[in-house]
Scaffold this motif. Structure first.
Motif, mmCIF file in Angstrom:
data_model
loop_
_atom_site.group_PDB
_atom_site.id
_atom_site.type_symbol
_atom_site.label_atom_id
_atom_site.label_comp_id
_atom_site.label_asym_id
_atom_site.label_seq_id
_atom_site.Cartn_x
_atom_site.Cartn_y
_atom_site.Cartn_z
ATOM 1 N N LYS A 227 0.830 -1.204 0.000
ATOM 2 C CA LYS A 227 0.000 0.000 0.000
ATOM 3 C C LYS A 227 0.867 1.258 0.000
ATOM 4 O O LYS A 227 0.558 2.266 -0.662
ATOM 5 N N GLN A 228 1.990 1.208 0.755
ATOM 6 C CA GLN A 228 2.907 2.351 0.780
ATOM 7 C C GLN A 228 3.548 2.576 -0.582
ATOM 8 O O GLN A 228 3.857 3.711 -0.954
ATOM 9 N N LEU A 229 3.726 1.512 -1.354
ATOM 10 C CA LEU A 229 4.308 1.617 -2.679
ATOM 11 C C LEU A 229 3.287 2.048 -3.730
ATOM 12 O O LEU A 229 3.612 2.168 -4.905
ATOM 13 N N GLY A 230 2.045 2.244 -3.299
ATOM 14 C CA GLY A 230 1.015 2.723 -4.205
ATOM 15 C C GLY A 230 0.260 1.650 -4.942
ATOM 16 O O GLY A 230 -0.482 1.936 -5.887
ATOM 17 N N ALA A 231 0.412 0.424 -4.530
ATOM 18 C CA ALA A 231 -0.298 -0.665 -5.196
ATOM 19 C C ALA A 231 -1.772 -0.658 -4.818
ATOM 20 O O ALA A 231 -2.144 -0.271 -3.703
ATOM 21 N N ASP A 232 -2.596 -1.092 -5.739
ATOM 22 C CA ASP A 232 -4.030 -1.170 -5.492
ATOM 23 C C ASP A 232 -4.325 -2.520 -4.846
ATOM 24 O O ASP A 232 -4.371 -3.559 -5.528
ATOM 25 N N VAL A 233 -4.512 -2.510 -3.524
ATOM 26 C CA VAL A 233 -4.679 -3.755 -2.766
ATOM 27 C C VAL A 233 -6.090 -3.817 -2.212
ATOM 28 O O VAL A 233 -6.615 -2.820 -1.705
ATOM 29 N N ASP A 234 -6.708 -4.985 -2.309
ATOM 30 C CA ASP A 234 -8.046 -5.183 -1.770
ATOM 31 C C ASP A 234 -7.978 -5.076 -0.241
ATOM 32 O O ASP A 234 -7.285 -5.859 0.412
ATOM 33 N N ALA A 235 -8.696 -4.109 0.324
ATOM 34 C CA ALA A 235 -8.642 -3.873 1.771
ATOM 35 C C ALA A 235 -9.831 -4.458 2.501
ATOM 36 O O ALA A 235 -10.015 -4.204 3.694
ATOM 37 N N SER A 236 -10.647 -5.262 1.841
ATOM 38 C CA SER A 236 -11.815 -5.836 2.515
ATOM 39 C C SER A 236 -11.365 -6.828 3.579
ATOM 40 O O SER A 236 -10.430 -7.606 3.367
#
Length: 267
Positions: A227-236
């Motif tokens: 997430k810190q690297l800007g990746a689009d990660v599913d946060a559910s």
């Protein structure tokens, strides 16, 4: 023979903390009595006095509750703890420094003559109520857990539990030091329970849960880094799991909680 009997008495102090003195062991331990009678009956059997040997072993069974066929071969420093209900068949062979607890059966699985009972190598421990059946080999340093039923060869240093018995580790390490460390880590309980009441299956499941918990932590760290690297990660969020101790009390509590939730849902 007398030298072996002395060793049989001496080894009791190493394996039973309740033993106080030689006189007490010699007069009140049925397992020791059974071994002494067997030494005598085995000598008579080898001398050709088979009927007399069988009569002596029958008297020993009546007196001690332990049945050992006079033809069975037993090594040095053999100890039967408590003794009651132990059965050792005709073609059974037991090595040195072995220990059997009450209710153990070294039995056969065939009516045909010949070798039909197990062979125990040195330093084998068989827990209470365990059954070792057939002309199988239990190799040196093996442990048979309480109430296990063993019908296949047991590798050296393995700990067997369950019905049918299975090893509690995937591979056998020939290094004695590693074997002792592993046995100390998982524990071996002659009565099938440890001091905190856990059983081997529960210990294995708890280890799996600990591993899963550690993996969850690592995944959370990886999620934060991505997430810190800007990746689009599913946060559910992941679905919640209800974890409880694997014992009768835990099952009852879990059932009660589930029942209360069902009642509330109906309302």
């Amino acid at each position: 023979m007398f030298e072996r009997v002395k060793e049989d008495i001496k080894c009791v102090f190493e394996r039973d903390p309740a033993a106080r003195n030689t006189f007490e062991v010699l007069t009140t331990y049925p397992g020791v009595h059974a071994v002494i009678f067997h030494r005598c009956s085995h000598g008579l059997w080898n001398f050709g006095l088979t009927w007399l040997a069988r009569m002596l072993s029958t008297f020993s069974r009546w007196l001690t509750g332990v049945e050992i066929h006079p033809a069975a071969k037993i090594g040095r420093r053999f100890f039967i703890d408590h003794g009651m209900g132990v059965v050792i068949g005709e073609t059974a062979e037991i090595g040195d420094d072995c220990t059997l607890y009450h209710g153990v059966t070294l039995g056969g699985t065939s009516w045909s003559k010949g070798k039909r009972h197990p062979t125990l190598a040195n330093n084998v421990v068989v827990g209470a109520g365990a059954k070792v059946l057939g002309p199988i080999m239990v190799h040196e340093g093996a442990r048979i857990g309480s109430n296990a039923v063993v019908a296949k060869e047991v590798p050296a240093g393995a700990t067997m539990v369950g019905v049918p018995a299975h090893a509690v580790r995937g591979s056998v390490d020939s290094d004695a030091k590693k074997r002792r460390e592993f046995a100390k880590k998982i524990g071996f309980d002659a009565y099938g329970v440890s001091q905190d009441g856990a059983d081997p299956v529960a210990n294995a499941v708890n280890c799996m849960l600990d591993h899963i918990h550690a993996m969850d932590g690592k995944l959370e760290e990886a999620h934060a880094a991505l997430k810190q690297l800007g990746a689009d990660v599913d946060a559910s969020p992941l679905p919640e799991l209800e974890i409880y101790d694997i014992d009768l009390k835990g099952r009852k509590e879990h059932s009660l909680e589930r029942g209360e939730r069902d009642v509330k849902a109906d309302k």
